[in-house]
Design a protein around this motif. Sequence first.
Motif, PDB file in Angstrom:
ATOM      1  N   LYS A  58       0.823  -1.205   0.000  1.00  0.00           N
ATOM      2  CA  LYS A  58       0.000   0.000   0.000  1.00  0.00           C
ATOM      3  C   LYS A  58       0.861   1.260   0.000  1.00  0.00           C
ATOM      4  CE  LYS A  58      -3.992  -2.126   2.254  1.00  0.00           C
ATOM      5  NZ  LYS A  58      -3.516  -3.506   2.011  1.00  0.00           N
ATOM      6  N   PHE A  59       0.524   2.177  -0.908  1.00  0.00           N
ATOM      7  CA  PHE A  59       1.115   3.507  -0.971  1.00  0.00           C
ATOM      8  C   PHE A  59       0.065   4.471  -0.452  1.00  0.00           C
ATOM      9  CE2 PHE A  59       2.498   7.035  -4.179  1.00  0.00           C
ATOM     10  CZ  PHE A  59       3.096   7.741  -3.166  1.00  0.00           C
ATOM     11  N   ILE A  60       0.367   5.133   0.654  1.00  0.00           N
ATOM     12  CA  ILE A  60      -0.571   6.024   1.336  1.00  0.00           C
ATOM     13  C   ILE A  60       0.070   7.399   1.445  1.00  0.00           C
ATOM     14  CG2 ILE A  60      -1.808   6.452   3.495  1.00  0.00           C
ATOM     15  CD1 ILE A  60      -1.651   3.370   3.980  1.00  0.00           C
ATOM     16  N   ALA A  61      -0.651   8.435   1.034  1.00  0.00           N
ATOM     17  CA  ALA A  61      -0.007   9.758   1.012  1.00  0.00           C
ATOM     18  C   ALA A  61      -1.024  10.886   1.074  1.00  0.00           C
ATOM     19  CB  ALA A  61       0.845   9.901  -0.249  1.00  0.00           C
ATOM     20  N   CYS A  62      -0.509  12.068   1.389  1.00  0.00           N
ATOM     21  CA  CYS A  62      -1.283  13.306   1.266  1.00  0.00           C
ATOM     22  C   CYS A  62      -0.304  14.433   0.949  1.00  0.00           C
ATOM     23  CB  CYS A  62      -2.071  13.617   2.531  1.00  0.00           C
ATOM     24  SG  CYS A  62      -1.063  13.881   4.018  1.00  0.00           S
TER      25      CYS A  62
END
Length: 220
Positions: free
Chosen positions: A155-159
């Motif tokens: 999983k690639f999780i970003a903001c």
Amino acid sequence: MKDKIKQSYRTSKSIYDDVLTRGTWWSRLYMNVFWGGCDDNEIARKVLAYIPDDFQGRLLDVPVGTAVFTYQKYARMKNADITCVDYSGDMLEQASSRFTDNHLPNVMTMKGDVGALPFDDERFDIVLSMNGFHAFPDKDKAYSEVNRVLRKGGKFIACFYVKGQSRISDWLVKTVLARKGWFTPPFETPDQLRVRLESGYDLKEFHLDRSIVYFLAEKK
């Protein structure tokens, strides 16, 4: 460019947390006027909720910043193997102190460049990047490195900031934040980012809060 970024975060280290957490009247005014009332605390809560507290795999956090949003989350993730990377030694020092003060032996910090990560291919189950990609000087390399070190199905999780959603936010980024080195062009629109992500990931979540995007993507 990298030296400019490093210097910009060194000079802002004493106010960085206040700005992100809206901890003072002037930071609340700044967020309301230039970011349309965008609440980084709420966005951080939603982003970190993508990661279960009982996660037991390997997580890479880049850039970790001061860990103002993550240290409490990591305190609940006692069975995770967490590596935190940042190019700014000043940010990293504050993050390390938070982890040490809160007795988090499963969290390791190290100085490094997202464009040249010192890890084997497919090492991590999750890559978390909060408020990073709008600052990275070579975004293509950053995206490539994140994809390389993330395992298939990981999983690639970003903001981070995206352009084209608010004229006043775009003006602030162009005339102040980019010139000071806190943000680094080029910047993508939400549509451009979506196309980029969908070329290598299954996009599970993709949301906009004014000029901030946050998402959960699974590597194909």
